[in-house]
Structures are given as C-alpha cells and as structure tokens.
Write a protein that holds these residues in place. Structure first.
Motif, PDB file in Angstrom:
ATOM      1  N   VAL A   1      27.171  -2.809 -50.660  1.00  0.00           N
ATOM      2  CA  VAL A   1      26.670  -1.451 -50.901  1.00  0.00           C
ATOM      3  C   VAL A   1      25.872  -0.966 -49.694  1.00  0.00           C
ATOM      4  CG1 VAL A   1      25.073  -0.096 -52.323  1.00  0.00           C
ATOM      5  CG2 VAL A   1      26.679  -1.680 -53.411  1.00  0.00           C
ATOM      6  N   ARG A   2      25.002  -1.818 -49.201  1.00  0.00           N
ATOM      7  CA  ARG A   2      24.176  -1.441 -48.042  1.00  0.00           C
ATOM      8  C   ARG A   2      25.051  -1.121 -46.836  1.00  0.00           C
ATOM      9  NH1 ARG A   2      18.881  -4.579 -45.630  1.00  0.00           N
ATOM     10  NH2 ARG A   2      19.033  -3.708 -43.551  1.00  0.00           N
TER      11      ARG A   2
ATOM     12  N   ASN B   1      25.484   2.570 -44.846  1.00  0.00           N
ATOM     13  CA  ASN B   1      25.247   2.715 -43.407  1.00  0.00           C
ATOM     14  C   ASN B   1      26.539   2.935 -42.615  1.00  0.00           C
ATOM     15  OD1 ASN B   1      22.383   2.434 -43.394  1.00  0.00           O
ATOM     16  ND2 ASN B   1      22.658   0.271 -43.845  1.00  0.00           N
ATOM     17  N   GLY B   2      27.664   3.045 -43.319  1.00  0.00           N
ATOM     18  CA  GLY B   2      28.930   3.298 -42.653  1.00  0.00           C
ATOM     19  C   GLY B   2      29.393   2.147 -41.777  1.00  0.00           C
TER      20      GLY B   2
ATOM     21  N   ALA C   1      23.413  -6.335 -37.939  1.00  0.00           N
ATOM     22  CA  ALA C   1      22.267  -5.425 -37.813  1.00  0.00           C
ATOM     23  C   ALA C   1      21.026  -6.014 -38.480  1.00  0.00           C
ATOM     24  CB  ALA C   1      22.617  -4.070 -38.434  1.00  0.00           C
ATOM     25  N   ILE C   2      21.208  -6.617 -39.646  1.00  0.00           N
ATOM     26  CA  ILE C   2      20.077  -7.235 -40.363  1.00  0.00           C
ATOM     27  C   ILE C   2      19.489  -8.383 -39.545  1.00  0.00           C
ATOM     28  CG2 ILE C   2      19.462  -8.610 -42.393  1.00  0.00           C
ATOM     29  CD1 ILE C   2      21.560  -6.884 -43.945  1.00  0.00           C
ATOM     30  N   LEU C   3      20.350  -9.222 -38.991  1.00  0.00           N
ATOM     31  CA  LEU C   3      19.873 -10.354 -38.200  1.00  0.00           C
ATOM     32  C   LEU C   3      19.176  -9.891 -36.921  1.00  0.00           C
ATOM     33  CD1 LEU C   3      22.854 -12.837 -38.627  1.00  0.00           C
ATOM     34  CD2 LEU C   3      20.568 -13.020 -39.622  1.00  0.00           C
ATOM     35  N   GLU C   4      19.742  -8.891 -36.258  1.00  0.00           N
ATOM     36  CA  GLU C   4      19.110  -8.372 -35.035  1.00  0.00           C
ATOM     37  C   GLU C   4      17.727  -7.823 -35.330  1.00  0.00           C
ATOM     38  OE1 GLU C   4      21.978  -5.603 -33.490  1.00  0.00           O
ATOM     39  OE2 GLU C   4      23.352  -7.206 -32.925  1.00  0.00           O
ATOM     40  N   GLU C   5      17.595  -7.074 -36.430  1.00  0.00           N
ATOM     41  CA  GLU C   5      16.291  -6.525 -36.814  1.00  0.00           C
ATOM     42  C   GLU C   5      15.304  -7.642 -37.148  1.00  0.00           C
ATOM     43  OE1 GLU C   5      13.154  -4.117 -37.736  1.00  0.00           O
ATOM     44  OE2 GLU C   5      15.021  -3.510 -36.780  1.00  0.00           O
TER      45      GLU C   5
END
Length: 88
Positions: free
Chosen positions: A19-20, A24-25, A34-38
């Motif tokens: 869903v997330r 975020n497309g 993206a989650i890991l980079e953040e």
C-alpha cells in the motif's frame, strides 16, 4: 550493488508495504530501498556534529580558535549596503 533477501516477512507487513509503495507511486522494491536509505541517512544532529568537527579541525590547523577569529575582518571594514530605488 548488493542484494538482500528478507525471509519470514509477516503478511501484514508485506501488505502495508504494498500500500505504501502504491501511495508513493513506486514498486515494492523501490519502496524498500527508499525506506532503507532514509533509515541510514545521517540525522541532523550527526550532520551538525560532523560540521563542528570540521570547524574544530580547521581552527586547529589555523593555530587555534583565536587565530581563526582574528582572520575574520572587522565589521566596519565591510561596505555599507547600497540603496535601491523601488519606485513609487
């Protein structure tokens, strides 16, 4: 580039990730990246500490804080700001 395999991922986590990613497309894979980079990006505090460490190293290389501050020109040596006519 490295590859990571995540085993035994809970179905609910996978569903929320899907869903997330859609919100975020992105693909699920891109969303995980993206989650890991953040998660591993240096925090604001870490960046400030690094900047302070660089400043201290520069001060030490210049002979100490006093010498570093002595290199800053006095305030009265700057030219005054010019006036700008903005019209009526």
């Amino acid at each position: 580039m490295a590859t990571i395999t995540v085993r035994d991922l809970d179905d609910e986590v996978r569903s929320r990730l899907r869903v997330r990613a859609a919100e975020n497309g992105r693909s699920m894979e891109a969303e995980v990246r993206a989650i890991l980079e953040e998660a591993v990006r240096p925090s604001r505090l870490e960046r400030r500490r690094a900047a302070l460490a660089r400043f201290r190293a520069a001060a030490e290389a210049a002979g100490g804080m006093d010498d570093l501050f002595d290199a800053i020109p006095p305030r009265d040596s700057y030219s005054p700001p010019r006036e700008v006519d903005l019209g009526p």
